[in-house]
Design a protein around this motif. Structure first.
Motif, PDB file in Angstrom:
ATOM      1  N   ILE A 282       0.841  -1.203   0.000  1.00  0.00           N
ATOM      2  CA  ILE A 282       0.000   0.000   0.000  1.00  0.00           C
ATOM      3  C   ILE A 282       0.875   1.252   0.000  1.00  0.00           C
ATOM      4  N   TYR A 283       1.879   1.285   0.866  1.00  0.00           N
ATOM      5  CA  TYR A 283       2.703   2.490   0.961  1.00  0.00           C
ATOM      6  C   TYR A 283       3.648   2.625  -0.226  1.00  0.00           C
ATOM      7  N   ARG A 284       4.182   1.495  -0.732  1.00  0.00           N
ATOM      8  CA  ARG A 284       5.116   1.561  -1.847  1.00  0.00           C
ATOM      9  C   ARG A 284       4.379   1.811  -3.166  1.00  0.00           C
ATOM     10  N   ASP A 285       3.349   1.021  -3.412  1.00  0.00           N
ATOM     11  CA  ASP A 285       2.744   1.040  -4.743  1.00  0.00           C
ATOM     12  C   ASP A 285       1.664   2.107  -4.895  1.00  0.00           C
ATOM     13  N   ILE A 286       0.935   2.393  -3.841  1.00  0.00           N
ATOM     14  CA  ILE A 286      -0.161   3.361  -3.959  1.00  0.00           C
ATOM     15  C   ILE A 286       0.311   4.745  -3.528  1.00  0.00           C
ATOM     16  N   LEU A 287       1.012   4.811  -2.393  1.00  0.00           N
ATOM     17  CA  LEU A 287       1.449   6.127  -1.908  1.00  0.00           C
ATOM     18  C   LEU A 287       2.826   6.520  -2.457  1.00  0.00           C
ATOM     19  N   GLY A 288       3.522   5.575  -3.080  1.00  0.00           N
ATOM     20  CA  GLY A 288       4.800   5.906  -3.706  1.00  0.00           C
ATOM     21  C   GLY A 288       5.910   6.209  -2.719  1.00  0.00           C
ATOM     22  N   ALA A 289       5.893   5.553  -1.563  1.00  0.00           N
ATOM     23  CA  ALA A 289       6.915   5.810  -0.544  1.00  0.00           C
ATOM     24  C   ALA A 289       8.046   4.794  -0.655  1.00  0.00           C
ATOM     25  N   ARG A 290       9.181   5.148  -0.055  1.00  0.00           N
ATOM     26  CA  ARG A 290      10.310   4.228   0.032  1.00  0.00           C
ATOM     27  C   ARG A 290      10.128   3.358   1.275  1.00  0.00           C
ATOM     28  N   VAL A 291      10.148   2.053   1.058  1.00  0.00           N
ATOM     29  CA  VAL A 291       9.810   1.100   2.113  1.00  0.00           C
ATOM     30  C   VAL A 291      10.949   0.097   2.226  1.00  0.00           C
ATOM     31  N   THR A 292      11.400  -0.180   3.473  1.00  0.00           N
ATOM     32  CA  THR A 292      12.520  -1.105   3.665  1.00  0.00           C
ATOM     33  C   THR A 292      12.037  -2.561   3.697  1.00  0.00           C
ATOM     34  N   GLU A 293      13.001  -3.460   3.691  1.00  0.00           N
ATOM     35  CA  GLU A 293      12.683  -4.883   3.841  1.00  0.00           C
ATOM     36  C   GLU A 293      12.313  -5.171   5.301  1.00  0.00           C
ATOM     37  N   PRO A 294      11.506  -6.211   5.532  1.00  0.00           N
ATOM     38  CA  PRO A 294      11.125  -6.563   6.905  1.00  0.00           C
ATOM     39  C   PRO A 294      12.345  -6.923   7.749  1.00  0.00           C
ATOM     40  N   LEU A 295      12.327  -6.455   9.001  1.00  0.00           N
ATOM     41  CA  LEU A 295      13.428  -6.683   9.926  1.00  0.00           C
ATOM     42  C   LEU A 295      12.866  -7.331  11.201  1.00  0.00           C
ATOM     43  N   PRO A 296      13.099  -8.641  11.389  1.00  0.00           N
ATOM     44  CA  PRO A 296      12.591  -9.285  12.604  1.00  0.00           C
ATOM     45  C   PRO A 296      13.345  -8.784  13.829  1.00  0.00           C
ATOM     46  N   GLN A 297      12.595  -8.471  14.880  1.00  0.00           N
ATOM     47  CA  GLN A 297      13.204  -8.034  16.145  1.00  0.00           C
ATOM     48  C   GLN A 297      12.637  -8.893  17.258  1.00  0.00           C
ATOM     49  N   PRO A 298      13.148 -10.120  17.361  1.00  0.00           N
ATOM     50  CA  PRO A 298      12.560 -11.062  18.325  1.00  0.00           C
ATOM     51  C   PRO A 298      12.568 -10.551  19.754  1.00  0.00           C
ATOM     52  N   GLU A 299      13.575  -9.749  20.111  1.00  0.00           N
ATOM     53  CA  GLU A 299      13.629  -9.263  21.503  1.00  0.00           C
ATOM     54  C   GLU A 299      12.506  -8.269  21.802  1.00  0.00           C
ATOM     55  N   HIS A 300      11.885  -7.709  20.750  1.00  0.00           N
ATOM     56  CA  HIS A 300      10.751  -6.798  20.940  1.00  0.00           C
ATOM     57  C   HIS A 300       9.423  -7.434  20.521  1.00  0.00           C
ATOM     58  N   GLY A 301       9.468  -8.659  20.028  1.00  0.00           N
ATOM     59  CA  GLY A 301       8.226  -9.344  19.662  1.00  0.00           C
ATOM     60  C   GLY A 301       7.545  -8.779  18.431  1.00  0.00           C
ATOM     61  N   VAL A 302       8.313  -8.173  17.545  1.00  0.00           N
ATOM     62  CA  VAL A 302       7.728  -7.602  16.323  1.00  0.00           C
ATOM     63  C   VAL A 302       8.681  -7.783  15.138  1.00  0.00           C
ATOM     64  N   THR A 303       8.099  -7.774  13.958  1.00  0.00           N
ATOM     65  CA  THR A 303       8.873  -7.583  12.738  1.00  0.00           C
ATOM     66  C   THR A 303       8.512  -6.197  12.216  1.00  0.00           C
TER      67      THR A 303
ATOM     68  N   PHE B 110       5.857   0.055  10.399  1.00  0.00           N
ATOM     69  CA  PHE B 110       4.830  -0.970  10.501  1.00  0.00           C
ATOM     70  C   PHE B 110       5.323  -2.024  11.470  1.00  0.00           C
ATOM     71  N   LEU B 111       4.461  -2.416  12.393  1.00  0.00           N
ATOM     72  CA  LEU B 111       4.781  -3.442  13.379  1.00  0.00           C
ATOM     73  C   LEU B 111       3.862  -4.630  13.149  1.00  0.00           C
ATOM     74  N   GLU B 112       4.450  -5.783  12.894  1.00  0.00           N
ATOM     75  CA  GLU B 112       3.682  -7.020  12.759  1.00  0.00           C
ATOM     76  C   GLU B 112       4.073  -7.924  13.928  1.00  0.00           C
ATOM     77  N   PRO B 113       3.112  -8.598  14.567  1.00  0.00           N
ATOM     78  CA  PRO B 113       3.462  -9.448  15.708  1.00  0.00           C
ATOM     79  C   PRO B 113       4.458 -10.525  15.317  1.00  0.00           C
ATOM     80  N   LEU B 114       5.369 -10.800  16.237  1.00  0.00           N
ATOM     81  CA  LEU B 114       6.352 -11.873  16.059  1.00  0.00           C
ATOM     82  C   LEU B 114       6.383 -12.655  17.370  1.00  0.00           C
ATOM     83  N   GLY B 115       5.987 -13.908  17.309  1.00  0.00           N
ATOM     84  CA  GLY B 115       5.992 -14.730  18.520  1.00  0.00           C
ATOM     85  C   GLY B 115       4.660 -14.664  19.248  1.00  0.00           C
ATOM     86  N   ALA B 116       4.474 -15.613  20.156  1.00  0.00           N
ATOM     87  CA  ALA B 116       3.172 -15.784  20.818  1.00  0.00           C
ATOM     88  C   ALA B 116       2.870 -14.651  21.787  1.00  0.00           C
TER      89      ALA B 116
END
Ligand code: CO
Length: 134
Positions: A21-42, A55-61
């Motif tokens: 949505i942000y890259r293709d529709i809004l034309g923004a520069r978007v990085t690759e996903p970066l998992p951060q297990p110590e924070h429980g998010v990607t 953008f924060l996506e849940p990582l882990g239970a």
């Protein structure tokens, strides 16, 4: 006391869809996903000229954003992050004003490797606030 807006964080159920949505529709520069297990998010960063969107996506239970996404399954603004020069001085001033700092109130190393604190949303207009030492 607070300085620049460091980032706006949006919790999302699907990082790839959010990035499109942000890259293709809004034309923004978007990085690759970066998992951060110590924070429980990607995390994906949207790099804007004057700030970042994360953008924060849940990582882990026991991800700290899982409950948020249960309440808002389509995603939503999760927190705002403001920069401060001295995070302990900022904390002491806030506590003396009656504001509540989440957790132990000791700064932790945040997603950018810098000390951060979170402030209770009920004290700040219903918005979770992160302070980051710039
Ligand atoms: Co943040």
């Amino acid at each position: 006391m607070i300085g620049r807006l460091n980032h706006v964080a949006i919790a999302v159920p699907d990082l790839a869809a959010a990035s499109r949505i942000y890259r293709d529709i809004l034309g923004a520069r978007v990085t690759e996903p970066l998992p951060q297990p110590e924070h429980g998010v990607t995390v994906v960063f949207v790099e804007l000229p004057n700030t970042k969107i994360e953008f924060l996506e849940p990582l882990g239970a026991d991800s700290p954003i899982r409950a948020f996404l249960e309440r808002s399954p389509g995603g939503g603004i999760h927190h705002l992050c403001y920069e401060v020069d001295d995070i302990r001085a900022a904390r002491d001033r806030l506590v003396s004003e009656g504001a509540r700092v989440l957790g132990s109130a000791e700064p932790r190393t945040g997603a950018h490797g810098k000390p951060v604190l979170f402030l209770h949303p009920k004290d700040f207009l219903g918005t979770l606030v992160e302070l980051e030492q710039a």
